[in-house]
Design a protein around this motif. Structure first.
Motif, mmCIF file in Angstrom:
data_model
loop_
_atom_site.group_PDB
_atom_site.id
_atom_site.type_symbol
_atom_site.label_atom_id
_atom_site.label_comp_id
_atom_site.label_asym_id
_atom_site.label_seq_id
_atom_site.Cartn_x
_atom_site.Cartn_y
_atom_site.Cartn_z
ATOM 1 N N ALA A 1 0.822 -1.209 0.000
ATOM 2 C CA ALA A 1 0.000 0.000 0.000
ATOM 3 C C ALA A 1 0.859 1.265 0.000
ATOM 4 C CB ALA A 1 -0.932 0.003 1.211
ATOM 5 N N VAL A 2 2.024 1.209 0.634
ATOM 6 C CA VAL A 2 2.896 2.377 0.693
ATOM 7 C C VAL A 2 3.608 2.612 -0.630
ATOM 8 C CG1 VAL A 2 4.989 3.327 1.757
ATOM 9 C CG2 VAL A 2 3.236 2.284 3.191
ATOM 10 N N HIS A 3 4.106 1.545 -1.241
ATOM 11 C CA HIS A 3 5.023 1.695 -2.366
ATOM 12 C C HIS A 3 4.412 1.412 -3.733
ATOM 13 C CE1 HIS A 3 8.446 2.266 0.301
ATOM 14 N NE2 HIS A 3 8.050 1.228 1.010
ATOM 15 N N ARG A 4 3.187 0.998 -3.805
ATOM 16 C CA ARG A 4 2.572 0.705 -5.097
ATOM 17 C C ARG A 4 1.291 1.527 -5.252
ATOM 18 N NH1 ARG A 4 6.888 -0.697 -5.841
ATOM 19 N NH2 ARG A 4 7.685 -2.701 -6.608
ATOM 20 N N ARG A 5 0.783 1.556 -6.483
ATOM 21 C CA ARG A 5 -0.431 2.317 -6.762
ATOM 22 C C ARG A 5 -1.616 1.750 -5.987
ATOM 23 N NH1 ARG A 5 -0.818 2.176 -13.132
ATOM 24 N NH2 ARG A 5 -0.345 -0.002 -12.632
ATOM 25 N N PRO A 6 -2.580 2.593 -5.632
ATOM 26 C CA PRO A 6 -3.743 2.113 -4.873
ATOM 27 C C PRO A 6 -4.478 0.959 -5.559
ATOM 28 C CG PRO A 6 -3.673 4.503 -4.831
ATOM 29 C CD PRO A 6 -2.592 4.066 -5.780
ATOM 30 N N ARG A 7 -4.516 0.944 -6.895
ATOM 31 C CA ARG A 7 -5.202 -0.147 -7.583
ATOM 32 C C ARG A 7 -4.540 -1.486 -7.283
ATOM 33 N NH1 ARG A 7 -6.095 0.556 -13.912
ATOM 34 N NH2 ARG A 7 -7.337 2.269 -13.039
#
Length: 374
Positions: free
Chosen positions: A94-100
């Motif tokens: 959740a921190v390092h990748r896109r919300p999708r």
């Protein structure tokens, strides 16, 4: 993500590893204390091994966050001791990748939770309660990670905006410096060019007419001395403004046109002035008209020495301000592309006016029209 781990990263990763280990040990201890080991008994041993592997895999979460999270989610379908490591992995995604991507992995984790409560039901807790508790923990981890993600994006956006604003401010400052240098160059050209042209004309007359009458020599020498003194004064004023922390270049007004014409007459240039200005024009228009007359007189002395010059300055509120200078060619035509005339055209354009210059009917004409609101 794949970069050298710094001191802060070591501290964060150590805390994440400790959380995963304590979470697993707590669940394991609760199982042992309650004598609620799963059936068959070997499944608890497998669960502990998977939990240990999951905790160790936390150290790889920065390099492969999505792959690690998916692997731990799949392991969580049969193992409850990987739950701590899985929560850390969900938070990292959740921190390092896109919300999708984060929501996709979260959805997969919820499905894994459904499978777990079916495969390994807790006899003391309803399946719905177990699923709700697990989903709540996973949602909290993902939600916290999304908050950190958006906060980081916001900080980066503000930092980029501040950098762009700083660059734009620097560009504006540089442009202001260039504009100031251009203005100073124009002032030096206008102020000193007029004085030096007078010096050049009379010095040339003394050079080519060494047998001139004594009174003419005295008059020419007086003009040279006077204008050399005035040129030094003008230069001191300009340099003084440049050295001062705050200030403006000394600026003439429309009323100074009469003084300008008088200087030219004393220097030997026959000038006829027609001055019909009703009232006081705006500073910019009056100053620009003065510069038009000054540049035209300078060019007349340079290219048609001794020829008569006619200066007409007229205007009134609502009708505008007009400056017209005419002089005979005397056998030579001034160059139309001179830097003085080009700078003059730029100056008039900045004042919102129009200027025209060129030969016609055996004379050279300079005409400038400047706005003068009612």
């Amino acid at each position: 993500m794949d970069r050298k781990r710094g001191a802060r990263d070591w501290i964060v990763d150590s805390a994440a590893f400790a959380f995963a280990v304590l979470f697993g040990l707590t669940l394991s201890g609760m199982r042992i204390d309650a004598n609620a080991l799963p059936e068959p008994a070997w499944l608890f041993d497998v669960d502990q091994v998977l939990g240990a592997i999951g905790c160790g895999a936390v150290w790889l979460r920065r390099r492969w966050p999505v792959q690690l999270a998916v692997g731990l989610v799949l392991a969580s379908t049969i193992s409850e001791l990987v739950a701590g490591a899985m929560l850390i992995a969900l938070f990292t995604v959740a921190v390092h990748r896109r919300p999708r991507v984060s929501m996709t992995v979260f959805g997969l984790a919820v499905l894994a939770g459904v499978v777990y409560v079916i495969v390994r039901p807790d006899p003391d807790t309803p399946r719905e309660v177990s699923l709700l508790m697990g989903t709540s923990l996973m949602a909290a981890a993902v939600g916290w990670g999304l908050f950190v993600h958006h906060r980081r994006r916001l900080v980066e956006s503000l930092r980029d905006r501040a950098t762009r604003a700083e660059n734009e401010a620097q560009m504006r400052a540089e442009q202001a410096q260039r504009d100031t240098r251009d203005a100073i160059a124009r002032e030096i050209h206008d102020v000193l060019g007029h004085r030096l042209s007078l010096l050049s004309v009379h010095a040339g007359a003394l050079e080519f007419r060494p047998d001139a009458p004594a009174e003419d020599v005295v008059r020419a020498a007086g003009v040279i001395r006077e204008n050399a003194h005035l040129a030094l004064q003008d230069l001191r004023e300009v340099i003084g403004v440049l050295r001062a922390p705050v200030g403006e270049l000394p600026q003439p007004a429309i009323a100074d046109v009469e003084r300008l014409v008088a200087e030219s007459v004393r220097a030997g240039t026959p000038v006829e002035l027609a001055f019909a200005v009703e009232g006081e024009p705006p500073d910019l228009a009056g100053r620009t008209a003065y510069r038009v007359v000054q540049e035209a007189l300078t060019n007349a002395r340079k290219h048609a020495p001794g020829e008569a010059v006619t200066v007409e300055v007229s205007g009134a509120p609502g009708r505008g301000l007009t400056a017209v200078v005419r002089n005979r060619f005397a056998g030579a035509v001034a160059a139309e592309g001179g830097q003085g005339l080009i700078g003059l055209a730029e100056r008039v354009a900045l004042a919102g006016g129009e200027v025209a210059y060129g030969p016609g009917d055996g004379e050279w004409l300079v005409r400038a029209s400047l706005p003068w609101p009612p």
